[in-house]
Design a protein around this motif. Sequence first.
Motif, mmCIF file in Angstrom:
data_model
loop_
_atom_site.group_PDB
_atom_site.id
_atom_site.type_symbol
_atom_site.label_atom_id
_atom_site.label_comp_id
_atom_site.label_asym_id
_atom_site.label_seq_id
_atom_site.Cartn_x
_atom_site.Cartn_y
_atom_site.Cartn_z
ATOM 1 N N PRO A 234 -1.950 13.903 -4.277
ATOM 2 C CA PRO A 234 -3.162 14.729 -4.232
ATOM 3 C C PRO A 234 -3.716 14.970 -5.634
ATOM 4 N N ALA B 191 0.840 -1.206 0.000
ATOM 5 C CA ALA B 191 0.000 0.000 0.000
ATOM 6 C C ALA B 191 0.871 1.251 0.000
ATOM 7 N N PHE B 192 0.438 2.258 -0.744
ATOM 8 C CA PHE B 192 1.114 3.558 -0.762
ATOM 9 C C PHE B 192 0.047 4.635 -0.907
ATOM 10 N N ASP B 193 0.392 5.845 -0.562
ATOM 11 C CA ASP B 193 -0.539 6.968 -0.668
ATOM 12 C C ASP B 193 -0.571 7.494 -2.093
ATOM 13 N N LEU B 194 -1.755 7.796 -2.581
ATOM 14 C CA LEU B 194 -1.892 8.422 -3.892
ATOM 15 C C LEU B 194 -1.526 9.886 -3.796
#
Length: 73
Positions: free
Chosen positions: A71, A66-69
Amino acid sequence: MSKTKLTVNNNGSLKVNGDFEIVDKNGNVYDLGGRDQVSLCRCGLSNTKPFCDGSHRNHFEHEAIAFDLPPKG
């Protein structure tokens, strides 16, 4: 209503748990036979698409991290 959870499995399917329905592009509902858990194909090799039949074994690799998208905008 229970929360729906999608789990991206390493080298395999997307596991869906909870209260959900699956529809095709025309809005037709797949008969899940009362199941509250299914595995969906990610590799494109399954003979039972959109459901996983294990055909990915030894033919599909992806480490699920998992990683952050970034903005929007």
